[in-house]
Design an enzyme around this catalytic site. Sequence first.
Site, short mmCIF file in Angstrom:
data_model
loop_
_atom_site.label_atom_id
_atom_site.label_comp_id
_atom_site.label_asym_id
_atom_site.label_seq_id
_atom_site.Cartn_x
_atom_site.Cartn_y
_atom_site.Cartn_z
N LYS A 116 32.19 -3.89 32.72
CA LYS A 116 32.51 -2.47 33.73
C LYS A 116 32.05 -1.27 32.63
CE LYS A 116 35.27 -4.75 37.19
NZ LYS A 116 35.06 -6.14 36.59
N GLU A 200 38.79 5.84 35.46
CA GLU A 200 37.87 6.59 36.38
C GLU A 200 38.73 7.40 37.47
OE1 GLU A 200 35.06 3.96 37.51
OE2 GLU A 200 36.27 3.02 39.22
N ASN A 235 44.18 -4.36 45.38
CA ASN A 235 42.56 -4.38 45.00
C ASN A 235 42.11 -5.91 45.10
OD1 ASN A 235 42.89 -1.63 44.04
ND2 ASN A 235 44.22 -2.43 42.33
N GLU A 275 28.32 -3.16 43.99
CA GLU A 275 29.40 -2.74 44.68
C GLU A 275 29.49 -1.12 44.63
OE1 GLU A 275 33.11 -4.56 43.76
OE2 GLU A 275 32.17 -6.44 44.37
N GLU A 288 30.45 -1.28 40.52
CA GLU A 288 30.08 -2.23 39.39
C GLU A 288 29.13 -3.19 39.92
OE1 GLU A 288 33.28 -5.07 38.81
OE2 GLU A 288 34.06 -4.56 40.74
N ASN A 290 28.30 -7.30 40.23
CA ASN A 290 28.79 -8.59 40.08
C ASN A 290 27.61 -9.40 39.59
OD1 ASN A 290 31.82 -8.60 40.18
ND2 ASN A 290 31.29 -7.77 42.23
N PHE A 348 53.86 -10.98 50.38
CA PHE A 348 52.80 -11.75 49.94
C PHE A 348 52.97 -12.46 48.71
CE2 PHE A 348 51.41 -8.45 52.77
CZ PHE A 348 50.44 -9.13 53.77
#
Length: 670
Positions: A116, A200, A235, A275, A288, A290, A348
């Site tokens: 990244k 960032e 995320n 993305e 990024e 992938n 979750f």
Amino acid sequence: MFKKILIANRGEIACRVIKTARRMGISTVAVYSDADRNAMHVEMADEAVHIGPSAAAQSYLVAEKIIEACRQTGAEAVHPGYGFLSERASFCEDLEKQGIIFIGPKPKAIRAMGDKIESKKFANAAKVSTVPGFLGEIENAEHAEKIAGEIGYPVMIKASAGGGGKGMRIAWSRDEVRDGFERARSEAKSSFGDDRVFIEKFVVNPRHIEIQVLADAHGNCIYLGERECSIQRRNQKVVEEAPSPFLDEKTRRAMGEQAVALAKAVEYQSAGTVEFIVDANKNFYFLEMNTRLQVEHPVTELITGVDLVEQMIHIAAGEKLTLKQGDVKLNGWAVESRLYAEDPYRNFLPSIGRLTRYRPPAEGRHGDIIIRNDTGVSEGSEISMFYDPMIAKLCTWAPSRKEAIDAMSDALDNFVVDGIEHNIPFLASLMQHPRWRDGRLSTGFIAEEYPDGFATIEPSARDRKVFAAIATVVELLRRDRLDRLTGRLAPHSGVLKPDWVVKLGDAYIPVSIGEGMVSIPMEIDLSIDGDAALTVASDWRPGEPVWRGSVGDHEVSAQIRPMDNVVRIAWKGMSVTASTMLPRTAELDRLMPAKVAPDTSKLLLCPMPGLVVSIAVIVGQEVKAGETLAVVEAMKMENVLRADRDLVVETINAKPGDSLAVDAVIMEFA
């Protein structure tokens, strides 16, 4: 074309690759760990090779074992799926040295885009719009605090080699940077073997939209539209769709052309995903790339008709793309829901165990609707603590977005999973959410709409009538069946009595029986809560897990689970416990005392099966609300357990390295 390929992965993606390879006439080799000895992908493949213990670090992540499996079986190429070794350039190089083809991009592209930090630098040099941030090496927590202050809060701390939401933290203040930096580094180290992170600017209320690209070794590159992936939790993507309800054709083209330019700049070959985060004004920023197949690729396949795995195989074999950009047409709408083994009612938390019942909705075309279910499990499979908790990826396609969402809602209501906790109730509820249905999305959607976590939705007055109707006919059939089994000539159980009461939670709803008979199929008139009679029709039989039928003018598919003297009914994300009784019984039931839950306020309970990473306190320590008590790792994610109020630690019952069951007592407080 290859005669035999090996899939260096497991679960649903391994099964997905095997399906396409089989259709292409290519033999397949599966690899498996101890935990996956009886897994579906092992059964589906033509051959299978055992590669080690259950832990991924000792099996699926060991490149030498994958290469040895290729030697044993004569596999000419390796498809890596996603995760594990899919974005490891050294693995690609090791395969090349052995004369084995990697079904994916070349090492140069993997290195340029897979890291990244390096991908940000590369994108900046290629004049691709990027989010402001610091791309150098961060020395320590103090350095991270300084950088975050210069960028301006909020900031995103991300693992350089990360993915899947792991090694990622948002910091809204200086105090949160230090803890977020340490947690991100720790997760990055354990998940990827690389503890580098970068920082960032965090774009507030962004949408996560990605572009699918295909590129061959002959300089041809196209984009296949976009996927909206804004519904995320921690995320981690939860629901995806294609196309995006937000983009217009101008923005779609601009994003697609930029994605293609970036892919060409790194001489990309294979399927890949660029993305972006997109703000409210449709400004987009490179996030990024992938360099692999994405989990959510099925929605792109459903709206384009392009098999991405097949294209990857053709490209790896040196063939040219037969598709031109003008050939790509976006048709209809597709939605994907990720079914996870996790308890939505307990924030979750992961769940493990055996699937005692697993019956997904029927795949294929049903009128104007297509249902697809990518899975790597079947009834009897075990959900292990060693791997990602995904059970399946349920997809629906329809001519319009509303129809695709409605189809997903119905498919989720028909998806039977027992033996573990799962997130189907949450997904089913989400399909009814007005903001989701309107397409007003952002990556903060779940946190904003469920700030206190997901809880059972309170049924409306109309919904209560549906539940009461189902509970009544289920009870009538149960009693009728009992009478028949006991050989009674007359139904002494009261089946023919006209008046009943359905208890839903704490509410008592009167039901009167009108026209109809207790039979299968059943069609009977019911008056609920004094309203005009409505007709209930169904061919449901006792023991079936899904009740399908009509209640008035509503078509209903509801999950039915008998319990002690009650029945649990789940429908559209709502769940109720129903008990159908005679009026006199209801009178007496109202007098019964309520059961009081035990007091656990002085205990720290392990919220999921997992491994204790660290204990942050000692006996006798005074702890303030919000301070860390312990860290527990489950399914590759570190979960920080914090004090919910000021307290004093009295005893500690666990230590780092302990494997704990759910609700195990970690520590007690005075």
